[in-house]
Design a protein around this motif. Structure first.
Motif, PDB file in Angstrom:
ATOM      1  N   VAL A 281       0.847  -1.192   0.000  1.00 57.94           N
ATOM      2  CA  VAL A 281       0.000   0.000   0.000  1.00 57.94           C
ATOM      3  C   VAL A 281       0.882   1.243   0.000  1.00 57.94           C
ATOM      4  O   VAL A 281       1.819   1.353   0.797  1.00 57.94           O
ATOM      5  CB  VAL A 281      -0.936   0.031   1.231  1.00 57.94           C
ATOM      6  N   VAL A 282       0.588   2.168  -0.918  1.00 61.23           N
ATOM      7  CA  VAL A 282       1.247   3.474  -0.950  1.00 61.23           C
ATOM      8  C   VAL A 282       0.243   4.511  -0.466  1.00 61.23           C
ATOM      9  O   VAL A 282      -0.890   4.565  -0.954  1.00 61.23           O
ATOM     10  CB  VAL A 282       1.729   3.832  -2.368  1.00 61.23           C
ATOM     11  N   VAL A 283       0.655   5.343   0.493  1.00 66.65           N
ATOM     12  CA  VAL A 283      -0.260   6.279   1.139  1.00 66.65           C
ATOM     13  C   VAL A 283       0.252   7.708   0.989  1.00 66.65           C
ATOM     14  O   VAL A 283       1.450   7.964   1.153  1.00 66.65           O
ATOM     15  CB  VAL A 283      -0.419   5.936   2.636  1.00 66.65           C
ATOM     16  N   GLY A 284      -0.668   8.621   0.679  1.00 69.79           N
ATOM     17  CA  GLY A 284      -0.311  10.025   0.553  1.00 69.79           C
ATOM     18  C   GLY A 284      -0.891  10.859   1.675  1.00 69.79           C
ATOM     19  O   GLY A 284      -1.996  10.582   2.154  1.00 69.79           O
ATOM     20  N   GLY A 285      -0.147  11.893   2.098  1.00 67.37           N
ATOM     21  CA  GLY A 285      -0.604  12.767   3.168  1.00 67.37           C
ATOM     22  C   GLY A 285      -0.453  14.235   2.818  1.00 67.37           C
ATOM     23  O   GLY A 285      -0.133  14.603   1.680  1.00 67.37           O
ATOM     24  N   ARG A 286      -0.646  15.083   3.813  1.00 62.85           N
ATOM     25  CA  ARG A 286      -0.608  16.527   3.618  1.00 62.85           C
ATOM     26  C   ARG A 286       0.734  17.005   3.050  1.00 62.85           C
ATOM     27  O   ARG A 286       0.810  18.003   2.333  1.00 62.85           O
ATOM     28  CB  ARG A 286      -0.874  17.228   4.954  1.00 62.85           C
ATOM     29  N   GLY A 287       1.806  16.289   3.379  1.00 62.20           N
ATOM     30  CA  GLY A 287       3.133  16.696   2.928  1.00 62.20           C
ATOM     31  C   GLY A 287       3.322  16.673   1.425  1.00 62.20           C
ATOM     32  O   GLY A 287       4.345  17.158   0.916  1.00 62.20           O
ATOM     33  N   LEU A 288       2.341  16.147   0.676  1.00 62.31           N
ATOM     34  CA  LEU A 288       2.430  16.153  -0.788  1.00 62.31           C
ATOM     35  C   LEU A 288       2.126  17.531  -1.358  1.00 62.31           C
ATOM     36  O   LEU A 288       2.408  17.796  -2.523  1.00 62.31           O
ATOM     37  CB  LEU A 288       1.467  15.116  -1.373  1.00 62.31           C
ATOM     38  N   GLY A 289       1.507  18.386  -0.547  1.00 61.82           N
ATOM     39  CA  GLY A 289       1.354  19.787  -0.923  1.00 61.82           C
ATOM     40  C   GLY A 289       0.137  20.158  -1.730  1.00 61.82           C
ATOM     41  O   GLY A 289      -0.316  21.302  -1.677  1.00 61.82           O
ATOM     42  N   SER A 290      -0.426  19.233  -2.505  1.00 61.15           N
ATOM     43  CA  SER A 290      -1.553  19.583  -3.366  1.00 61.15           C
ATOM     44  C   SER A 290      -2.206  18.322  -3.914  1.00 61.15           C
ATOM     45  O   SER A 290      -1.682  17.210  -3.773  1.00 61.15           O
ATOM     46  CB  SER A 290      -1.080  20.441  -4.546  1.00 61.15           C
ATOM     47  N   ALA A 291      -3.354  18.522  -4.570  1.00 59.58           N
ATOM     48  CA  ALA A 291      -4.031  17.399  -5.220  1.00 59.58           C
ATOM     49  C   ALA A 291      -3.166  16.822  -6.333  1.00 59.58           C
ATOM     50  O   ALA A 291      -3.173  15.611  -6.583  1.00 59.58           O
ATOM     51  CB  ALA A 291      -5.380  17.854  -5.776  1.00 59.58           C
ATOM     52  N   GLU A 292      -2.415  17.688  -7.005  1.00 58.34           N
ATOM     53  CA  GLU A 292      -1.509  17.210  -8.051  1.00 58.34           C
ATOM     54  C   GLU A 292      -0.426  16.315  -7.454  1.00 58.34           C
ATOM     55  O   GLU A 292      -0.028  15.315  -8.053  1.00 58.34           O
ATOM     56  CB  GLU A 292      -0.877  18.399  -8.780  1.00 58.34           C
ATOM     57  N   GLY A 293       0.042  16.703  -6.263  1.00 51.96           N
ATOM     58  CA  GLY A 293       1.026  15.872  -5.584  1.00 51.96           C
ATOM     59  C   GLY A 293       0.467  14.505  -5.243  1.00 51.96           C
ATOM     60  O   GLY A 293       1.168  13.490  -5.340  1.00 51.96           O
ATOM     61  N   PHE A 294      -0.821  14.464  -4.849  1.00 51.49           N
ATOM     62  CA  PHE A 294      -1.435  13.176  -4.523  1.00 51.49           C
ATOM     63  C   PHE A 294      -1.591  12.314  -5.774  1.00 51.49           C
ATOM     64  O   PHE A 294      -1.480  11.083  -5.712  1.00 51.49           O
ATOM     65  CB  PHE A 294      -2.796  13.376  -3.851  1.00 51.49           C
ATOM     66  N   ILE A 339       4.104   2.111   2.417  1.00 47.52           N
ATOM     67  CA  ILE A 339       4.944   3.244   2.026  1.00 47.52           C
ATOM     68  C   ILE A 339       4.164   4.531   2.270  1.00 47.52           C
ATOM     69  O   ILE A 339       3.136   4.780   1.627  1.00 47.52           O
ATOM     70  CB  ILE A 339       5.358   3.150   0.545  1.00 47.52           C
ATOM     71  N   ALA A 340       4.619   5.346   3.218  1.00 43.87           N
ATOM     72  CA  ALA A 340       3.953   6.600   3.569  1.00 43.87           C
ATOM     73  C   ALA A 340       4.683   7.762   2.910  1.00 43.87           C
ATOM     74  O   ALA A 340       5.877   7.967   3.145  1.00 43.87           O
ATOM     75  CB  ALA A 340       3.939   6.777   5.080  1.00 43.87           C
ATOM     76  N   CYS A 341       3.960   8.526   2.100  1.00 46.55           N
ATOM     77  CA  CYS A 341       4.546   9.662   1.385  1.00 46.55           C
ATOM     78  C   CYS A 341       3.919  10.959   1.894  1.00 46.55           C
ATOM     79  O   CYS A 341       2.733  11.219   1.651  1.00 46.55           O
ATOM     80  CB  CYS A 341       4.302   9.529  -0.115  1.00 46.55           C
ATOM     81  N   GLY A 342       4.695  11.744   2.620  1.00 43.57           N
ATOM     82  CA  GLY A 342       4.174  13.001   3.133  1.00 43.57           C
ATOM     83  C   GLY A 342       3.162  12.832   4.244  1.00 43.57           C
ATOM     84  O   GLY A 342       2.312  13.693   4.458  1.00 43.57           O
ATOM     85  N   VAL A 343       3.240  11.725   4.972  1.00 48.04           N
ATOM     86  CA  VAL A 343       2.325  11.438   6.084  1.00 48.04           C
ATOM     87  C   VAL A 343       3.052  11.718   7.393  1.00 48.04           C
ATOM     88  O   VAL A 343       4.123  11.144   7.648  1.00 48.04           O
ATOM     89  CB  VAL A 343       1.853   9.971   6.048  1.00 48.04           C
ATOM     90  N   PRO A 382       8.858  14.340  -0.381  1.00 44.47           N
ATOM     91  CA  PRO A 382       8.267  13.291  -1.231  1.00 44.47           C
ATOM     92  C   PRO A 382       7.976  13.773  -2.649  1.00 44.47           C
ATOM     93  O   PRO A 382       7.950  12.965  -3.583  1.00 44.47           O
ATOM     94  CB  PRO A 382       6.978  12.913  -0.487  1.00 44.47           C
ATOM     95  N   LYS A 383       7.785  15.072  -2.822  1.00 44.88           N
ATOM     96  CA  LYS A 383       7.520  15.599  -4.165  1.00 44.88           C
ATOM     97  C   LYS A 383       8.748  15.447  -5.062  1.00 44.88           C
ATOM     98  O   LYS A 383       8.626  15.428  -6.285  1.00 44.88           O
ATOM     99  CB  LYS A 383       7.098  17.067  -4.076  1.00 44.88           C
ATOM    100  N   GLU A 384       9.922  15.324  -4.459  1.00 42.61           N
ATOM    101  CA  GLU A 384      11.143  15.086  -5.228  1.00 42.61           C
ATOM    102  C   GLU A 384      11.405  13.592  -5.413  1.00 42.61           C
ATOM    103  O   GLU A 384      11.867  13.157  -6.471  1.00 42.61           O
ATOM    104  CB  GLU A 384      12.344  15.720  -4.511  1.00 42.61           C
TER     105      GLU A 384
END
Length: 397
Positions: A281-294, A339-343, A382-384
């Motif tokens: 499971v790959v998970v996205g959080g607030r640290g992605l910065g935007s809907a595009e980041g998600f 895998i937590a991305c920006g969580v 995570p955006k990088e």
């Protein structure tokens, strides 16, 4: 599930008569009487100050003296309707029931309801059930709460189990709560742990409160059956025993059509990538910065061939649909790789993923709670990192 008036409670106040939008209540010999044109909307129940109007099945439950503990035996497991293979969490609940039953010296019985579900019975027996109660009916093909509730309550009244276990899914929580109300007992939902007091045959359920910041232990000492729902991420699949034998009991209770009609069903097609059962499971959080980041997280999951989840912050920001939510009140998961991305890792989120054996955290802030539980920590934006992962993984497709 028709309504009835308890004459010994009715005082003849007549408040229920004008409350009925169908004109189905009349006064007779000083008591209210409900006519056959009743649509069972239940509005009159709210107006009755004496609680004299009840569903007939509630009266049957009261008359059956469900508080008589010595009359109840065996542990039941409700098996949710399936499409395809048995859900892992169904077998997990069965395994927990087997563990408790061995301590109590009693039997495990699975309740299998649906349109055509008989072929699941052997697997349930091989994974720990002593008996399988099979209820097949076209009206049970789709899950409709009122229909399933009525059938289940009738079965419980007839066979009188000591404990009834459900998976803490949206369906399991709803059905357990409604059935408990009709049976005049209690339901403990979203349990994190189950223990048993063997001397009192009392189920001790640990449940989270205050958004999982505290835990309490609850029990139902005076009423039966004891009803609980178990969070799926704490469950383990029991061992398969192909030589195990059990009974298949076909039950044919009267099944009435639901008051509601299903017009259409639209399901999100995730194939094998369901959150509750996905190995990665790959998970996205607030640290992605935007809907595009998600969207980059969704792209990474597509390349990985895995499921997508979201933190509460990402869902609240409308970057992801609510069924992506990973939290103790949403989805509880147990993937082999998380895998937590920006969580950042709220307590509720960490509770929901605590069963995962390997956690990777990609975030810019090493002080965040997610890094305290991570097996591999990547202190980078995570955006990088995500575009680089997508590029490298795409080479292996």
């Amino acid at each position: 599930m028709s309504l009835t008036v308890l004459r010994e409670r009715c005082t003849g106040c007549e408040l229920c008569v004008p409350s009925c939008p169908f004109g189905a209540i009349v006064m007779k010999e000083g008591n209210a009487e409900i006519l056959e044109v009743c649509n069972e909307c239940g509005l009159c129940m709210e107006y009755c100050p004496e609680n004299a109007i009840l569903h007939l099945i509630e009266v049957e439950a009261a008359e059956a003296a469900l508080s008589a503990k010595e009359e109840h035996r065996n542990i039941w497991v409700f098996i949710e309707g399936m499409k395809g293979d048995l859900e892992e969490y169904c077998l997990g609940v069965l395994g927990k029931a087997r563990e408790l039953a061995d301590l109590l010296g009693t039997k495990v019985e699975a309740i299998l309801m649906g349109g055509q579900v008989k072929h699941y019975a052997p697997s349930l027996i091989h994974h720990g059930a002593d008996s399988v109660y099979l209820v097949e009916n076209p009206l049970l093909e789709a899950f409709q709460l009122d229909v399933y509730d009525e059938v289940l309550v009738k079965l419980i009244l007839d066979y009188r189990p000591e404990i009834v276990l459900f998976a803490a899914t949206s369906r399991g929580n709803a059905l357990a709560s409604v059935a408990a109300a009709h049976l005049k007992t209690a339901a403990a939902t979203n349990c994190l742990q189950l223990d048993i007091d063997t001397s009192e045959r009392l189920l001790l359920a640990t449940i989270p409160i205050y958004e999982a910041r505290l835990q309490i232990v609850v029990a139902t000492p005076k009423h039966r059956p004891q009803i609980v729902t178990i969070q799926t991420h704490i469950l383990k699949r029991p061992f398969l025993e192909p030589s195990r034998r059990g009974r298949l009991i076909k039950v044919k209770p009267d099944v009435e059509a639901s008051k509601t009609q299903i017009i259409d069903v639209a399901e999100r097609d995730r194939g094998e990538r369901r959150l509750e059962t996905a190995p990665i499971v790959v998970v996205g959080g607030r640290g992605l910065g935007s809907a595009e980041g998600f969207k980059k997280v969704e792209e990474l999951a597509e390349v990985f061939g895995c499921a997508v989840g979201a933190s509460k912050a990402a869902v609240d920001l409308d970057w992801a649909p609510r069924d992506y939510l990973i939290e103790w009140s949403g989805s509880n998961i147990r993937p082999r790789l998380y895998i937590a991305c920006g969580v950042s890792g709220s307590l509720e989120h960490l509770k929901a993923v605590q069963g995962s054996p390997f956690i990777v955290a990609i975030h810019s802030y090493l002080e965040d709670p997610i890094f305290k539980v991570a097996d591999l920590a990547v202190e980078k934006d995570p955006k990088e990192i995500i575009p680089k992962l997508i590029k490298e993984l795409s080479k292996f497709r």
